[in-house]
Write a protein that holds these residues in place. Structure first.
Motif, PDB file in Angstrom:
ATOM      1  N   ASP A  69       0.835  -1.204   0.000  1.00 60.61           N
ATOM      2  CA  ASP A  69       0.000   0.000   0.000  1.00 60.61           C
ATOM      3  C   ASP A  69       0.871   1.256   0.000  1.00 60.61           C
ATOM      4  O   ASP A  69       0.626   2.195  -0.771  1.00 60.61           O
ATOM      5  CB  ASP A  69      -0.921  -0.023   1.227  1.00 60.61           C
ATOM      6  CG  ASP A  69      -1.919   1.121   1.220  1.00 60.61           C
ATOM      7  OD1 ASP A  69      -2.952   0.974   0.550  1.00 60.61           O
ATOM      8  OD2 ASP A  69      -1.649   2.156   1.856  1.00 60.61           O
ATOM      9  N   ALA A  70       1.910   1.250   0.820  1.00 58.60           N
ATOM     10  CA  ALA A  70       2.789   2.430   0.915  1.00 58.60           C
ATOM     11  C   ALA A  70       3.550   2.656  -0.385  1.00 58.60           C
ATOM     12  O   ALA A  70       3.694   3.788  -0.849  1.00 58.60           O
ATOM     13  CB  ALA A  70       3.770   2.256   2.075  1.00 58.60           C
ATOM     14  N   ILE A  71       4.029   1.555  -0.979  1.00 56.95           N
ATOM     15  CA  ILE A  71       4.789   1.676  -2.226  1.00 56.95           C
ATOM     16  C   ILE A  71       3.923   2.295  -3.327  1.00 56.95           C
ATOM     17  O   ILE A  71       4.395   3.092  -4.134  1.00 56.95           O
ATOM     18  CB  ILE A  71       5.301   0.278  -2.666  1.00 56.95           C
ATOM     19  CG1 ILE A  71       6.449  -0.174  -1.763  1.00 56.95           C
ATOM     20  CG2 ILE A  71       5.736   0.273  -4.134  1.00 56.95           C
ATOM     21  CD1 ILE A  71       6.853  -1.638  -1.940  1.00 56.95           C
ATOM     22  N   ASN A  72       2.652   1.919  -3.326  1.00 59.92           N
ATOM     23  CA  ASN A  72       1.772   2.317  -4.429  1.00 59.92           C
ATOM     24  C   ASN A  72       0.956   3.574  -4.150  1.00 59.92           C
ATOM     25  O   ASN A  72       0.175   3.997  -4.993  1.00 59.92           O
ATOM     26  CB  ASN A  72       0.855   1.153  -4.785  1.00 59.92           C
ATOM     27  CG  ASN A  72       1.616   0.010  -5.445  1.00 59.92           C
ATOM     28  OD1 ASN A  72       1.950   0.103  -6.614  1.00 59.92           O
ATOM     29  ND2 ASN A  72       1.939  -1.027  -4.686  1.00 59.92           N
ATOM     30  N   ASN A  73       1.104   4.141  -2.974  1.00 62.18           N
ATOM     31  CA  ASN A  73       0.322   5.333  -2.636  1.00 62.18           C
ATOM     32  C   ASN A  73       1.203   6.376  -1.942  1.00 62.18           C
ATOM     33  O   ASN A  73       0.978   6.729  -0.792  1.00 62.18           O
ATOM     34  CB  ASN A  73      -0.863   4.946  -1.746  1.00 62.18           C
ATOM     35  CG  ASN A  73      -1.869   4.099  -2.487  1.00 62.18           C
ATOM     36  OD1 ASN A  73      -2.607   4.594  -3.324  1.00 62.18           O
ATOM     37  ND2 ASN A  73      -1.869   2.801  -2.209  1.00 62.18           N
ATOM     38  N   ARG A  74       2.214   6.805  -2.663  1.00 63.75           N
ATOM     39  CA  ARG A  74       3.073   7.863  -2.130  1.00 63.75           C
ATOM     40  C   ARG A  74       2.331   9.189  -2.288  1.00 63.75           C
ATOM     41  O   ARG A  74       1.800   9.487  -3.343  1.00 63.75           O
ATOM     42  CB  ARG A  74       4.392   7.909  -2.889  1.00 63.75           C
ATOM     43  CG  ARG A  74       5.268   6.715  -2.609  1.00 63.75           C
ATOM     44  CD  ARG A  74       6.664   6.960  -3.162  1.00 63.75           C
ATOM     45  NE  ARG A  74       7.595   5.947  -2.708  1.00 63.75           N
ATOM     46  CZ  ARG A  74       7.776   4.772  -3.318  1.00 63.75           C
ATOM     47  NH1 ARG A  74       7.104   4.497  -4.412  1.00 63.75           N
ATOM     48  NH2 ARG A  74       8.632   3.899  -2.836  1.00 63.75           N
ATOM     49  N   ARG A  75       2.319   9.985  -1.220  1.00 65.09           N
ATOM     50  CA  ARG A  75       1.579  11.248  -1.259  1.00 65.09           C
ATOM     51  C   ARG A  75       2.504  12.379  -0.830  1.00 65.09           C
ATOM     52  O   ARG A  75       3.381  12.177   0.018  1.00 65.09           O
ATOM     53  CB  ARG A  75       0.384  11.180  -0.296  1.00 65.09           C
ATOM     54  CG  ARG A  75      -0.607  10.070  -0.637  1.00 65.09           C
ATOM     55  CD  ARG A  75      -1.878  10.623  -1.269  1.00 65.09           C
ATOM     56  NE  ARG A  75      -2.620   9.577  -1.967  1.00 65.09           N
ATOM     57  CZ  ARG A  75      -3.333   8.624  -1.383  1.00 65.09           C
ATOM     58  NH1 ARG A  75      -3.424   8.567  -0.067  1.00 65.09           N
ATOM     59  NH2 ARG A  75      -3.959   7.718  -2.096  1.00 65.09           N
ATOM     60  N   PRO A  76       2.285  13.555  -1.368  1.00 63.21           N
ATOM     61  CA  PRO A  76       3.121  14.694  -0.968  1.00 63.21           C
ATOM     62  C   PRO A  76       2.793  15.124   0.464  1.00 63.21           C
ATOM     63  O   PRO A  76       1.736  14.785   1.001  1.00 63.21           O
ATOM     64  CB  PRO A  76       2.735  15.785  -1.977  1.00 63.21           C
ATOM     65  CG  PRO A  76       1.386  15.407  -2.475  1.00 63.21           C
ATOM     66  CD  PRO A  76       1.299  13.911  -2.395  1.00 63.21           C
ATOM     67  N   PRO A  77       3.691  15.895   1.110  1.00 61.25           N
ATOM     68  CA  PRO A  77       3.425  16.388   2.459  1.00 61.25           C
ATOM     69  C   PRO A  77       2.099  17.157   2.475  1.00 61.25           C
ATOM     70  O   PRO A  77       1.774  17.850   1.527  1.00 61.25           O
ATOM     71  CB  PRO A  77       4.593  17.340   2.741  1.00 61.25           C
ATOM     72  CG  PRO A  77       5.663  16.942   1.787  1.00 61.25           C
ATOM     73  CD  PRO A  77       4.977  16.379   0.583  1.00 61.25           C
ATOM     74  N   GLY A  78       1.350  16.981   3.546  1.00 60.51           N
ATOM     75  CA  GLY A  78       0.078  17.695   3.668  1.00 60.51           C
ATOM     76  C   GLY A  78      -1.105  16.883   3.193  1.00 60.51           C
ATOM     77  O   GLY A  78      -2.243  17.154   3.589  1.00 60.51           O
ATOM     78  N   ALA A  79      -0.867  15.873   2.340  1.00 66.30           N
ATOM     79  CA  ALA A  79      -1.972  15.024   1.867  1.00 66.30           C
ATOM     80  C   ALA A  79      -2.271  13.963   2.922  1.00 66.30           C
ATOM     81  O   ALA A  79      -1.382  13.539   3.660  1.00 66.30           O
ATOM     82  CB  ALA A  79      -1.603  14.367   0.549  1.00 66.30           C
TER      83      ALA A  79
END
Lengths: 262, 262
Positions: A69-79
């Motif tokens: 899940d983490a590998i496939n859902n990288r989000r920018p800071p604040g998201a």
């Protein structure tokens, strides 16, 4: 591998075999341990059915599901961060009005969930769908107790207006054990691990032009926050639960979701 | 893991989880690939039965079985090397006299197998049990064709005398595919790999005071020697097959087995 093997398949299988062999060498795996492993995988496959997926459970308790899940859902800071989807979502839950109560069985401590769906720049998102689901006060989802719980108990979909706000009443969720009567439960027992997930409310937040957000909010102070059996907790997802006195409602849990554009 | 977890279990599981996670990170495993993997493991478990062990087959074709065999059967120079046991051994095969023919279905090219069971110092071992089994000329073991092949076809046990010598007649074995109609066979197909094992005669050699030897001898020149689907070939186990003309016997395959004391 043959010359015509798909390049990505070759890459994945090479890595898998290398790590599998490194595991055996590093541990100097014995014949008896190998046999136990074969038996464990076989039992895990054989308990799977239309209603039960023990290999996903195994992936969950080994931290593999959260890692993928983490590998496939990288989000920018604040998201808002992602966490595991889990097996209990049901498509097409009833669409409800803001403020509606999704708890149909009358059990549990009533809680007001409210907040906004925002873009990264803080602007409200109109027309976002906030799809929510949780267990009931006994620790079971409605689909685990057909005929006992009302259909759609503790589920609902809410569509935001121009202000991006959502609000609904449900219950303060309770912690519950993952199914632990199979091979994975036995393994947890041998490892001295409990099968509990800390209390959480599930959210699937979607909006046109934004990435899908699959997440939970966790109940701050839950005794299992630091030992979630499936490693689903992220600190940014721990929501406040404030005591209130407003009719039957005992709690208020505010939380804003921040989506990332596609 | 809990404080009371068995130390060896903790060691094995730590290594397993670390390699599993490294695999996912290294390949940046996608959600769809993870789902495919879950489905593959589930199908592999569900095809297992009293007659079929697809997870052992998976271990075999990924080279895991041979690796575990190698880790657990280190032998000094000069000793005969181990290889995989395989699923087709049957306990308590008939005890036969030296020179007897184990081929009961009359099929195949007759071959004389002979040699000695020796200690590391070259001295013959008396009272060694040479338990042998092979497929028939059609590429099937008797247990795969009950009612078609005679019971105990191409099987037998031989006990050495003071000279350590064994000899029996069987057939020059033939190469055959491992069961490839399940998930493992599909995987081999996607990887552009054939399912064949090079022709081999199985041996289980035991003697009081010596380590058990599980091995094969392979037929030199077999087209699959360098691509055994289960990676069982070791160069020292490739036996000569000499053309002879001795009655019905067409071949002679000499091979000495060297055992290691316990």
């Amino acid at each position: 591998m043959g010359k015509d093997t798909d390049a990505r398949l070759a890459e994945v299988m090479s890595s898998l075999v290398r790590h599998l062999h490194d595991f055996a060498k590093e541990t100097q795996l014995t014949q008896a341990e190998w046999e136990y492993g074969i038996g464990f995988l076989t039992r895990t496959g054989q308990i799977c059915s239309a209603e039960r997926q023990e290999f996903i459970l195994l992936s969950d308790v080994l931290g593999m599901s959260m890692l993928v899940d983490a590998i496939n859902n990288r989000r920018p800071p604040g998201a808002t961060e992602n966490t595991v989807f889990g097996p209990f979502h049901v498509d097409d839950a009833p669409i409800r009005q803001m403020g509606d109560n999704i708890t149909l069985d009358g059990k549990g401590e009533s809680c007001l969930f409210e907040g906004r769906v925002l873009a990264l720049d803080g602007k409200p998102i109109e027309g976002a769908c906030v799809d929510v689901w949780s267990d009931n006060a006994d620790g079971f989802y409605d689909v685990q107790q057909p005929g006992i719980q009302p259909k759609w108990n503790n589920r609902g979909r809410f569509f935001t207006g121009a202000d991006g706000r959502y609000s609904f009443r449900g219950i303060k969720p309770v912690s519950y054990p993952i199914p632990d009567d199979g091979p994975v439960g036995q393994m947890l027992g041998h490892l001295g691990r409990h099968p509990y997930r800390p209390a959480h409310m599930h959210y699937l937040v979607t909006a046109p032009g934004y990435q899908k957000l699959v997440t939970h909010t966790f109940v701050g102070g839950d005794e299992y926050l630091s030992s979630d059996a499936v490693f689903g907790v992220k600190n940014t997802l721990i929501a406040p639960y404030e005591h209130v006195t407003n009719g039957d409602t005992l709690w208020r849990s505010p939380f804003d979701f921040v989506l990332v554009p596609i």
